[in-house]
Design a protein around this motif. Structure first.
Motif, PDB file in Angstrom:
ATOM      1  N   MET A  52       0.840  -1.197   0.000  1.00 56.92           N
ATOM      2  CA  MET A  52       0.000   0.000   0.000  1.00 56.92           C
ATOM      3  C   MET A  52       0.877   1.250   0.000  1.00 56.92           C
ATOM      4  O   MET A  52       0.587   2.219  -0.710  1.00 56.92           O
ATOM      5  N   ASN A  53       1.940   1.241   0.774  1.00 61.79           N
ATOM      6  CA  ASN A  53       2.854   2.381   0.757  1.00 61.79           C
ATOM      7  C   ASN A  53       3.434   2.582  -0.638  1.00 61.79           C
ATOM      8  O   ASN A  53       3.558   3.719  -1.111  1.00 61.79           O
ATOM      9  N   ALA A  54       3.794   1.501  -1.302  1.00 63.44           N
ATOM     10  CA  ALA A  54       4.345   1.601  -2.655  1.00 63.44           C
ATOM     11  C   ALA A  54       3.312   2.172  -3.622  1.00 63.44           C
ATOM     12  O   ALA A  54       3.621   3.076  -4.413  1.00 63.44           O
ATOM     13  N   VAL A  68      -0.736  -4.700  -7.767  1.00 62.86           N
ATOM     14  CA  VAL A  68       0.669  -4.317  -7.795  1.00 62.86           C
ATOM     15  C   VAL A  68       1.435  -5.285  -8.696  1.00 62.86           C
ATOM     16  O   VAL A  68       1.280  -6.503  -8.589  1.00 62.86           O
ATOM     17  N   PHE A  69       2.257  -4.728  -9.560  1.00 62.24           N
ATOM     18  CA  PHE A  69       3.113  -5.521 -10.436  1.00 62.24           C
ATOM     19  C   PHE A  69       4.504  -5.530  -9.826  1.00 62.24           C
ATOM     20  O   PHE A  69       5.037  -4.482  -9.466  1.00 62.24           O
ATOM     21  N   ALA A  74       9.944  -9.694  -5.907  1.00 62.58           N
ATOM     22  CA  ALA A  74       8.784  -9.155  -5.190  1.00 62.58           C
ATOM     23  C   ALA A  74       8.893  -7.662  -4.907  1.00 62.58           C
ATOM     24  O   ALA A  74       8.283  -7.152  -3.977  1.00 62.58           O
ATOM     25  N   VAL A  75       9.659  -6.938  -5.728  1.00 60.17           N
ATOM     26  CA  VAL A  75       9.790  -5.491  -5.589  1.00 60.17           C
ATOM     27  C   VAL A  75       8.783  -4.833  -6.538  1.00 60.17           C
ATOM     28  O   VAL A  75       8.753  -5.153  -7.733  1.00 60.17           O
ATOM     29  N   SER A 118      14.215   2.346  -7.050  1.00 61.80           N
ATOM     30  CA  SER A 118      13.831   3.616  -6.441  1.00 61.80           C
ATOM     31  C   SER A 118      12.730   3.417  -5.398  1.00 61.80           C
ATOM     32  O   SER A 118      12.811   3.953  -4.286  1.00 61.80           O
ATOM     33  N   LEU A 119      11.706   2.653  -5.756  1.00 60.79           N
ATOM     34  CA  LEU A 119      10.617   2.390  -4.805  1.00 60.79           C
ATOM     35  C   LEU A 119      11.124   1.635  -3.581  1.00 60.79           C
ATOM     36  O   LEU A 119      10.750   1.952  -2.451  1.00 60.79           O
ATOM     37  N   LEU A 120      11.954   0.635  -3.806  1.00 60.00           N
ATOM     38  CA  LEU A 120      12.480  -0.140  -2.684  1.00 60.00           C
ATOM     39  C   LEU A 120      13.302   0.753  -1.760  1.00 60.00           C
ATOM     40  O   LEU A 120      13.196   0.664  -0.538  1.00 60.00           O
TER      41      LEU A 120
END
Length: 154
Positions: A52-54, A68-69, A74-75, A118-120
């Motif tokens: 959800m944060n992502a 989510v893709f 699993a990132v 970047s998201l991770l």
């Protein structure tokens, strides 16, 4: 991977399930292009929080059903909430999303990797996604159990 997170009392989760997941053409697109995972947010609130944060970072909003893709690690690299079965409500239809994400993953792997990294990094900065620490041991579980007993025992 395609991760869908929802819960049993969620109206839009049931709508997307009926409109998209039960649609043979859409299911074929999903199965031909992704490893599909469905998670109940009530059973795995830890996963729900991370993804959800992502999604909120990517879209500036959140909610369920969450779609989510993910990379094979699993990132997350793309996501959203409810996607209708065809373009409507100023939203892309789920088939178009599936085709475009699969194509981007195949033809733009460097961009997908940059987005995922970047998201991770942001999730780790927020302390939402952390690397696994020490393994649980019997001593740690016994200690946690004793601590909980002290808290819950009158």
């Amino acid at each position: 991977m395609l991760l869908s997170i929802g819960y049993s009392a969620c109206h839009w989760c049931h709508v997307m399930e009926h409109e998209s997941f039960e649609n043979e053409d859409i299911a074929k697109l999903m199965n031909d292009n992704f490893v599909n995972i469905k998670v109940d947010r009530e059973e795995r609130p830890d996963l729900d929080q991370i993804y959800m944060n992502a999604v909120q970072m990517m879209t500036q909003q959140g909610g369920w059903p969450m779609t989510v893709f993910l990379t094979p690690e699993a990132v997350p690299f793309y996501g959203g909430t409810y996607f209708p079965p065809e373009d409507r409500y100023h939203m892309p239809g789920f088939p178009r999303v599936l085709i475009n994400v699969a194509e981007a993953y195949r033809s733009q792997p460097d961009e997908v990797t940059r987005t995922a990294v970047s998201l991770l990094g942001e999730l780790r900065r927020m302390n939402v996604a952390t690397e696994a620490g020490d393994l649980l041991t019997k001593d740690r579980l016994d200690s946690a159990s004793a601590g909980l007993s002290r808290i819950t025992t009158p």
